[in-house]
Design a protein around this motif. Structure first.
Motif, short mmCIF file in Angstrom:
data_model
loop_
_atom_site.label_atom_id
_atom_site.label_comp_id
_atom_site.label_asym_id
_atom_site.label_seq_id
_atom_site.Cartn_x
_atom_site.Cartn_y
_atom_site.Cartn_z
N TYR A 591 27.13 -67.67 -6.32
CA TYR A 591 28.02 -68.83 -6.13
C TYR A 591 28.87 -68.73 -4.87
N THR A 700 19.83 -79.60 -8.06
CA THR A 700 20.85 -79.27 -7.07
C THR A 700 21.15 -80.46 -6.17
N LEU A 777 28.62 -79.79 -6.96
CA LEU A 777 28.31 -78.67 -6.08
C LEU A 777 28.42 -79.06 -4.60
#
Length: 821
Positions: A591, A700, A777
């Motif tokens: 991360y 993603t 994200l």
């Protein structure tokens, strides 16, 4: 005493700029033509020169205003009555067509009394030797020539600036006015966003959003004064004005420097396929230099997806009408035929290109290529980039001959290309590893994105390192009252007055600020904006930012989330518990790389390319081959390097390219061209590894470039995606790009289209964050979580629905922004 030796000149007699400085001489000339200029007196440049010479005589002493000059000045302003004074630098070299020096010298307002008057004059004189002026002038060693203009302050009901040509588009048949109620210093300091008017063909139009300062009649009067000034000066002008007792008063006029060239239309040629605007990285048209520097992206993406065996060929990026559009390229380059569901498994087994990709993907996942890349980043790739960047950063480009400078720029471009290659390989690796944890949390715990992200938030320590180091500098300042007063005074030249602080500050810039603020390389790097860094330092002092307390808070959140998960999993079998623990361990390693890599792969190499290009631009400008150093960004690297070697004149080409970019900015294309492709086929028939990887890639993308949620019926609520938990109520500051960051004040709610990773340095100043775009994200979401700042992203239009000065409550847990007033 002759005029050249006079200790004071009435403004009406101060028409010689070599005696009175350009600012005062310009006002004197315009007043002679009958324009409404307040009265004034001028301390000529000769007095400054004699004081500088006296200060250098042994024993050396600080600059001092001679007693006879001060006495004469006090007597000269007495007839104006008990009014506050404006004391303004009037340098001989400022406000010239090729060098405005705007904002480089001091102005002191609200001056009352002899002692304050003396101090104000000395501050103006001292600003002539400030670091900002030296840097602006290119480090010339000659003594500056400085006069000082003293005038009674105007009791302004409104004030601002007026440009007699559009400073963005270059249009000459328009006056652009920025206005604020009261004094214009509120606009200059960023305290308020100005109201903007455009006056064209006798019509005044106001842009909505800011506090009202003018009515149409007042705007027309300001425009008339500005046009008259431009006509008398013979060129487009940047005019400072104020309205007092219903009359427009002229405070300053200077030529508009670096006015854009006329727009040059571009053909809009749309290639086959479906193309969407790539506005997250290129909200404006790229300059040609930046476009060329980023060209390795397509190869980098193609290599990364092939290495992992994903079922696409990569991404194609094209300029369409000067704006960047993106197309996902299917395997083989052509959109595939839409197959019935029963035929999809056959295609995966029988079509050679699909079969090869699936085999590659299975092998890559089984070999754990994603974690291998993350380990390579920590052990090899990042140290290599750091070493190369430090070597290039420490080279004095001014000492290089032409051939060495060419090699340096080529090295910087190669480093930039290498960084882009590693950047995209890491992105795909992270997609796989983070989805492991998200999937485990969803299937085992029923958690959504906001829940599993609690397990990793606060671990991106390298992305927050610049703010930590600035906090250390703030603690140093806070412990020294005199230094703190200097830093907190935006008008002081603290770098000139405290050598120890200047050394610490310069060290901070060198270590953390050789990085671009924007993806556009023509925009300044952070180390070129010491004013912004000083403002951020002031914000930290005001807010008492404590990174240790924030780290403890985030560590507590992570521990609480992990405890909650383990409590639920205590009733599961060993396999489930091991799956969760393994996924968590891998995600904690991966991360941080999402944000931390950007400094080394993009923003630091980009700043080095920018430095080299600016040096090329300076040399070509000195040789008469370019109109100015910044024009170099309108050329491709081979064109610049060839001109340096062969002496090619680039004026016409740079002007045409600049005009094309101006045209593209004025003609934004649609959000997309072409017909959207059908959704991807079902991947249920793929081997487990290939299905996981390809679904992870799509997962993603959805969390970086998320769709905007539907807005409700309540006009006082702006809805988006919950990105960082918590609630905060504060005043809004709308900032559209990096150039506006200096307007941000401590504790405000930052509302912006998007943020780049480098904006992390401003987050200690932010109370909450709201963006138009992004997902859980995306860069703004991750940065907000790293600073425990409540955030709502993907609102779609917050930058147009909200405006400066509104008070809102940002709920980063529910994903909504409520207008309080």
């Amino acid at each position: 005493m002759t005029t050249s030796q006079a200790v004071l000149l009435p403004l009406a007699q101060a028409t010689d700029r070599h005696l009175a400085g350009t600012k005062a001489a310009t006002l004197a000339a315009l007043a002679a033509h009958g324009l409404p200029v307040p009265p004034g007196v001028v301390i000529p440049a000769g007095v400054f020169a004699r004081s500088v010479a006296a200060a250098r005589e042994p024993p050396a002493a600080p600059l001092e205003l001679p007693g006879d000059v001060l006495a004469t000045l006090v007597e000269a302003v007495r007839p104006w009555g008990d009014v506050a004074l404006a004391v303004r630098s009037s340098a001989v070299a400022e406000d010239l067509p090729g060098a405005s020096y705007a904002g480089q010298y001091s102005t002191v307002l609200r001056v009352r009394g002899a002692d304050a008057l003396r101090a104000a004059v000395l501050r103006c004189w001292t600003s002539a030797f400030g670091d900002r002026v030296v840097a602006y002038s290119g480090g010339a060693g000659e003594d500056p020539a400085m006069a000082v203009l003293v005038q009674p302050m105007v009791p302004a009901a409104a004030a601002g600036v007026a440009f007699t040509a559009d400073p963005v588009t270059g249009e000459r048949d328009v006056v652009v006015i920025d206005a604020v109620p009261g004094l214009a210093e509120r606009m200059v300091s960023g305290e308020v966003t100005p109201e903007r008017w455009t006056v064209r063909a006798g019509r005044a139009d106001r842009e909505p959003g800011a506090e009202a300062a003018l009515d149409p009649g007042s705007a027309l009067a300001v425009a008339e004064l500005a046009r008259t000034t431009a006509r008398l000066r013979g060129s487009p002008q940047d005019v400072e004005w104020a309205i007092a007792d219903g009359e427009v008063v002229l405070l300053q006029a200077r030529p508009v420097t670096a006015l854009p060239v006329a727009p040059v239309p571009l053909p809009v040629e749309v290639p086959p396929g479906y193309w969407t605007r790539e506005s997250s990285h290129a909200p404006l048209p790229w300059t040609r230099l930046t476009h060329a520097a980023y060209q390795p992206r397509m190869t980098a993406i193609r290599t990364a997806v092939a290495e992992l065996g994903l079922l696409i060929d990569g991404v194609d990026l094209r300029d369409i009408g000067g704006l960047e559009y993106l197309r996902v390229v299917p395997l083989g380059g052509r959109d595939p035929v839409r197959l019935p569901d029963w035929a999809v498994p056959l295609a995966f087994r029988l079509v050679p290109v699909l079969r090869r990709r699936v085999r590659t993907c299975v092998a890559a996942i089984r070999a754990d290529l994603p974690m291998h890349h993350i380990d390579l980043w920590t052990g090899q790739w990042r140290p290599r980039l750091e070493t190369c960047a430090a070597t290039l950063r420490d080279i004095d480009l001014g000492l290089l001959d032409d051939d060495a400078l060419v090699r340096h720029v080529e090295s910087a471009l190669r480093l930039f290309g290498l960084g882009l290659s590693l950047h995209f390989r890491l992105h795909l690796a992270l997609a796989m590893v983070l989805r492991e944890l998200a999937l485990a949390c969803r299937e085992l715990l029923g958690w959504d994105d906001q829940s599993w992200l609690r397990l990793v938030a606060g671990t991106s320590v390298r992305s927050t390192e610049p703010a930590r180091a600035l906090a250390e500098l703030a603690a140093h300042v806070a412990a020294r009252p005199r230094l703190r007063r200097l830093v907190e005074d935006p008008a002081s030249d603290v770098l000139a007055e405290d050598a120890d602080f200047a050394a610490r500050f310069t060290g901070y810039l060198r270590r953390y600020c050789c990085r671009t603020l924007s993806y556009e390389l023509a925009e300044p790097a952070i180390d070129e904006r010491p004013d912004l860094v000083l403002a951020l330092l002031r914000h930290q002092l005001a807010a008492g930012y404590d990174p240790r307390a924030r780290d403890q808070e985030l560590a507590g959140r992570r521990a609480a989330a992990a405890t909650e998960a383990r409590a639920v999993l205590a009733g599961h079998d060993v396999a489930d518990r091991e799956r969760f623990e393994t996924a968590l361990t891998r995600a904690l390693a991966a991360y941080p790389v999402r944000e931390d890599n950007e400094f080394h792969t993009v923003s630091a190499p980009g700043a080095l390319v920018r430095r080299g290009v600016l040096e090329l631009g300076r040399r070509l400008t000195r040789r008469g081959l370019l109109p100015g150093p910044m024009a170099a960004f309108h050329l491709r690297p081979p064109e610049l390097l060839a001109a340096l070697r062969l002496g090619d004149d680039l004026h016409a080409l740079a002007a045409r390219r600049a005009g094309e970019r101006i045209w593209a900015m004025a003609h934004p294309g649609p959000a997309a061209y072409g017909t959207p492709p059908p959704p991807p086929p079902s991947m249920t028939s793929l081997p487990a590894e290939a299905r996981f990887a390809n679904e992870g890639f799509l997962w993603t993308l959805d969390r970086i470039l998320a769709p905007v949620p539907e807005q409700g019926t309540d006009e006082r609520v702006v809805r988006g995606i919950a990105a960082s938990p918590g609630s905060y109520t504060g005043v809004i500051r709308v900032i559209h790009d990096e150039t506006g960051l200096g307007r941000l004040c401590a504790g405000e709610v930052l509302v912006c289209p998007m943020t780049s990773p480098v904006w992390s340095v401003v987050f200690p100043s932010v109370g909450a964050l709201v963006t138009d775009a992004g997902g859980t994200l995306s860069h703004p979401a991750i940065i907000a979580r790293e600073y425990a700042v409540p955030a709502v992203v993907a609102t779609g239009d917050a930058t147009t629905r909200l405006h400066d000065g509104q008070v809102v409550t940002v709920d980063g847990t529910k994903g909504q922004v409520r207008i309080v007033r």
